[in-house]
Design a protein around this motif. Structure first.
Motif, PDB file in Angstrom:
ATOM      1  N   TRP A   1       0.836  -1.201   0.000  1.00 11.16           N
ATOM      2  CA  TRP A   1       0.000   0.000   0.000  1.00 11.16           C
ATOM      3  C   TRP A   1       0.874   1.255   0.000  1.00 11.16           C
ATOM      4  O   TRP A   1       2.034   1.227   0.400  1.00 11.16           O
ATOM      5  CB  TRP A   1      -0.899   0.031   1.251  1.00 11.16           C
ATOM      6  CG  TRP A   1      -1.831  -1.126   1.366  1.00 11.16           C
ATOM      7  CD1 TRP A   1      -1.678  -2.238   2.145  1.00 11.16           C
ATOM      8  CD2 TRP A   1      -3.074  -1.276   0.684  1.00 11.16           C
ATOM      9  NE1 TRP A   1      -2.747  -3.078   1.991  1.00 11.16           N
ATOM     10  CE2 TRP A   1      -3.627  -2.512   1.094  1.00 11.16           C
ATOM     11  CE3 TRP A   1      -3.785  -0.503  -0.243  1.00 11.16           C
ATOM     12  CZ2 TRP A   1      -4.843  -2.993   0.619  1.00 11.16           C
ATOM     13  CZ3 TRP A   1      -4.999  -0.974  -0.714  1.00 11.16           C
ATOM     14  CH2 TRP A   1      -5.512  -2.198  -0.291  1.00 11.16           C
ATOM     15  N   GLN A   2       0.268   2.320  -0.427  1.00  9.98           N
ATOM     16  CA  GLN A   2       0.828   3.644  -0.197  1.00  9.98           C
ATOM     17  C   GLN A   2      -0.324   4.524   0.287  1.00  9.98           C
ATOM     18  O   GLN A   2      -1.485   4.267  -0.035  1.00  9.98           O
ATOM     19  CB  GLN A   2       1.447   4.218  -1.476  1.00  9.98           C
ATOM     20  CG  GLN A   2       0.520   4.285  -2.672  1.00  9.98           C
ATOM     21  CD  GLN A   2       1.250   4.664  -3.937  1.00  9.98           C
ATOM     22  OE1 GLN A   2       2.469   4.689  -3.988  1.00  9.98           O
ATOM     23  NE2 GLN A   2       0.495   4.975  -4.985  1.00  9.98           N
ATOM     24  N   ARG A   3      -0.024   5.500   1.095  1.00  5.85           N
ATOM     25  CA  ARG A   3      -1.104   6.285   1.683  1.00  5.85           C
ATOM     26  C   ARG A   3      -0.704   7.750   1.761  1.00  5.85           C
ATOM     27  O   ARG A   3       0.479   8.099   1.765  1.00  5.85           O
ATOM     28  CB  ARG A   3      -1.468   5.769   3.079  1.00  5.85           C
ATOM     29  CG  ARG A   3      -0.451   6.079   4.172  1.00  5.85           C
ATOM     30  CD  ARG A   3      -0.886   5.475   5.499  1.00  5.85           C
ATOM     31  NE  ARG A   3      -0.011   5.889   6.595  1.00  5.85           N
ATOM     32  CZ  ARG A   3      -0.119   5.452   7.845  1.00  5.85           C
ATOM     33  NH1 ARG A   3      -1.063   4.583   8.154  1.00  5.85           N
ATOM     34  NH2 ARG A   3       0.704   5.894   8.789  1.00  5.85           N
ATOM     35  N   SER A   4      -1.719   8.591   1.859  1.00  6.74           N
ATOM     36  CA  SER A   4      -1.504  10.020   2.021  1.00  6.74           C
ATOM     37  C   SER A   4      -2.562  10.573   2.964  1.00  6.74           C
ATOM     38  O   SER A   4      -3.705  10.106   2.976  1.00  6.74           O
ATOM     39  CB  SER A   4      -1.592  10.743   0.663  1.00  6.74           C
ATOM     40  OG  SER A   4      -2.860  10.525   0.062  1.00  6.74           O
ATOM     41  N   LYS A   5      -2.184  11.527   3.772  1.00  7.65           N
ATOM     42  CA  LYS A   5      -3.138  12.145   4.689  1.00  7.65           C
ATOM     43  C   LYS A   5      -4.119  13.002   3.913  1.00  7.65           C
ATOM     44  O   LYS A   5      -3.761  13.653   2.933  1.00  7.65           O
ATOM     45  CB  LYS A   5      -2.404  13.013   5.720  1.00  7.65           C
ATOM     46  CG  LYS A   5      -1.841  12.245   6.899  1.00  7.65           C
ATOM     47  CD  LYS A   5      -1.301  13.211   7.946  1.00  7.65           C
ATOM     48  CE  LYS A   5      -0.760  12.436   9.145  1.00  7.65           C
ATOM     49  NZ  LYS A   5      -0.233  13.343  10.187  1.00  7.65           N
TER      50      LYS A   5
END
Length: 637
Positions: free
Chosen positions: A553-557
């Protein structure tokens, strides 16, 4: 009459196995979800004094917990364990597949649903209860010793009608919702990433070329909107075509997403489309089974459905590739539903009348026994037909919610009786999964974070199965359903005000309640020795990573704080939890130390297992037993 004894036996056996999964999966989560120190204490649903009125408003055996000296949590555990034992009995013996046992399973699971609150309000819980009701109608009073019963065809018809409603309603709701993703045929571009708990294969499916995903979306809609009408065909090959369509669709759902026991339950309903000849590999005899006439009829119908799919979804060659678009408007689809719902009811009623007439005629003319046996068979079949007619009539109320004008044509007394008497039992549902695609720009996730100081550092609190750490591979979870992980996914679609249980979860983590912490990923829990002093929730957007196992996964706020910072002494939080009846509940008295000690000993033993592994191990053990004893499907079912 088509032979259905083996079909009936296999259906009841598979349903018993699903009951086993449902009870065992839920049992492992009861203390953390519903115990006195759980997220939503079930005691809060039973605070009024037991009476006829309270029992009618919330029909559950748990009202009787005081009479056996148990508190609510232990009573739920006892009900679940009894359900496990009865389910095992129904799987392995014909004596367990009788009305009394299946009725007990229905009552036990229904009793748990009544106090399960947000954690037991899933469509497959309602679907299991409705299927369980039909199983009681279908099952014999006593083991039939391998004999075919005329009433079997009537009970299996009810199962087929439920399958029709579930599948057709699911397809209809997708387009009735006017969700842009479904109408643009891009739903599967989003679904494999945004669904609650994807499997590793979901990432593979997500990476397929867009045209493949669009064609898969078309297949899904066509199989759910057109395929169900094959279920009532007098042509055997068309019924089997409907069976294969649904089996393929459910296997794909099961492979790419963890939806508890839902797919297994739909596959079990699909057994109603089969007959004993198919199960044993015999060549069918009589009617429209086999021969050139059946081949011509089935071929013509299937080619017509294929042509309609190509035309309605405008599948065509374009610029050296394949293109597809929906070729009708939402208004035109609404007109189709306005026609299809009453037409399907008439089709179902006609099919039911023919099935019932055939069953009663067979019972009356049965030449295999004497006069007394024929009278008993005719009486049993007639009673089954009358009960089935009542069940069919009740099912029209939730089914016709697909089309408001049709719903209004139902007799008002029927709607009133259903709302006041039947609906509180949760044995009839209106179905429609995936009607809205969420996470079009990435899946929203709520990440709880804890800290010992207000200025941090803040540590992520990981869950067992839902996406969290970026390098954590999505696991295969089904048929176990981790209900807290599911609710966290649903919470991310709104705000915490609409999910009051989340504040309770935060408080239980702050106070270090081990029952609740055990539902989390204890191997990666950052507060093993001392609970956090502060907790908050941050909203992130998750997308699939680069495709290697180092970064799933990759995530961003998103820039939003989902849950404000709380501490265990935060007075507004405590006042709110008291209003929710989460804390401050009266202490329950117990006076059965022997039974409580036994339940605690069983709990201590089973808690050494991870719930998912326990469910899989029990199912594998049952399968191995049947292989060793030679009672696999092809040699005795």
């Amino acid at each position: 009459m088509t032979a259905t004894f083996l079909t009936r036996s296999l259906f009841l056996k598979w349903l018993a196995a699903i009951y086993l999964v449902a009870f065992l999966s839920l049992y492992m989560q009861i203390p953390g979800l519903f115990g006195a120190n759980g997220v939503l204490p079930a005691q809060s649903q039973l605070l009024s004094h037991p009476s006829v009125a309270s029992a009618w408003a919330r029909p559950t055996l748990l009202w009787l917990r005081g009479y056996v000296g148990l508190d609510t949590s232990h009573a739920m555990e006892a009900a679940s364990l009894l359900g496990v034992v009865l389910s095992l009995l129904a799987v392995v013996t014909e004596w367990g597949r009788v009305k009394v046992v299946l009725g007990a399973l229905l009552v036990l699971y229904g009793s748990l649903v009544q106090v399960g609150q947000a954690f037991l309000y899933y469509q497959w819980d309602s679907l299991l209860l409705e299927t369980g009701l039909l199983a009681v109608v279908l099952a014999p009073w006593l083991p039939s010793g391998g004999r075919q019963r005329p009433s079997d065809s009537v009970g299996l018809w009810l199962v087929r009608w439920l399958l029709f409603r579930q599948v057709f309603s699911t397809g209809a709701m997708k387009l009735l919702s006017k969700c842009p993703s479904w109408w643009s045929l891009t739903a599967l571009d989003v679904h494999f990433q945004s669904q609650c708990m994807p499997t590793p294969l979901a990432a593979v499916a997500h990476a397929l070329p867009p045209i493949v995903l669009r064609l898969a979306t078309v297949f899904s809609l066509a199989a759910e909107l057109g395929g169900p009408f094959l279920f009532f065909s007098p042509v055997r090959r068309l019924r089997l075509a409907g069976f294969y369509l649904q089996v393929f669709l459910q296997l794909m759902v099961f492979a790419t997403g963890s939806f508890g026991f839902h797919s297994l339950l739909v596959l079990t309903l699909c057994l109603s489309l089969l007959d004993d000849d198919w199960l044993t590999g015999r060549k069918p005899q009589g009617g429209l089974s086999g021969g050139w006439l059946e081949s011509i009829l089935s071929g013509a119908v299937l080619l017509s459905l294929l042509a309609a799919t190509i035309g309605l979804f405008q599948i065509r060659l374009q610029d050296g590739g394949i293109a597809t678009d929906i070729g009708f408007s939402p208004e035109e689809f609404g007109e189709f539903i306005h026609f299809a719902v009453p037409a399907s009811i008439l089709l179902g009623a006609a099919s039911f009348l023919l099935t019932a007439a055939d069953a009663i005629t067979t019972a009356v003319l049965d030449s295999a026994g004497g006069c007394c046996r024929r009278m008993n068979s005719a009486l049993n079949t007639t009673v089954t037909v009358l009960v089935a007619a009542a069940v069919f009539t009740c099912s029209l109320v939730p089914y016709t919610t697909l089309d408001a004008p049709t719903h209004r044509t139902l007799p008002e007394p029927l709607r009133d009786v259903f709302a006041e008497t039947v609906q509180p039992l949760h044995v009839f549902g209106s179905y429609g999964l995936f009607k809205q695609m969420t996470g079009v720009k990435g899946r929203p996730e709520v990440v709880l974070q804890g800290a010992t100081k207000l200025d941090g550092p803040w540590n992520d609190i990981e869950f067992r199965y839902k996406p969290g750490q970026l390098d954590y591979m999505p696991p295969f979870v089904a048929p176990h359903q981790p209900r807290l992980d599911w609710q966290m996914w649903m919470a991310a679609l709104g705000d915490y005000h609409a999910n009051p249980w989340l504040t309770s979860l935060a408080y239980r983590i702050l106070t270090g309640q081990k029952e609740v912490v055990s539902l989390l990923d204890t191997a990666r829990y950052p507060f093993t020795f001392k609970p956090p002093k502060y907790i908050r929730g941050m909203r992130y957007t998750y997308t699939y990573g680069a495709g290697d196992q180092q970064s799933w996964w990759q995530r961003s706020k998103t820039g939003e704080e989902y849950l404000p910072v709380f501490s265990a002494e935060h007075k507004p939080l405590l006042d709110y939890l008291k209003q929710l009846n989460v804390i401050g509940l009266p202490k329950e008295t117990t006076d059965n130390p022997t039974l409580i000690g036994l339940l605690d000993a069983i709990r201590a033993t089973l808690d050494q297992w991870e719930a998912r592994n326990l469910v899989w191990s029990v199912l594998l053990a049952l399968w191995l037993v049947r292989v060793v004893t030679g009672r696999v499907m092809g040699s005795g079912l």
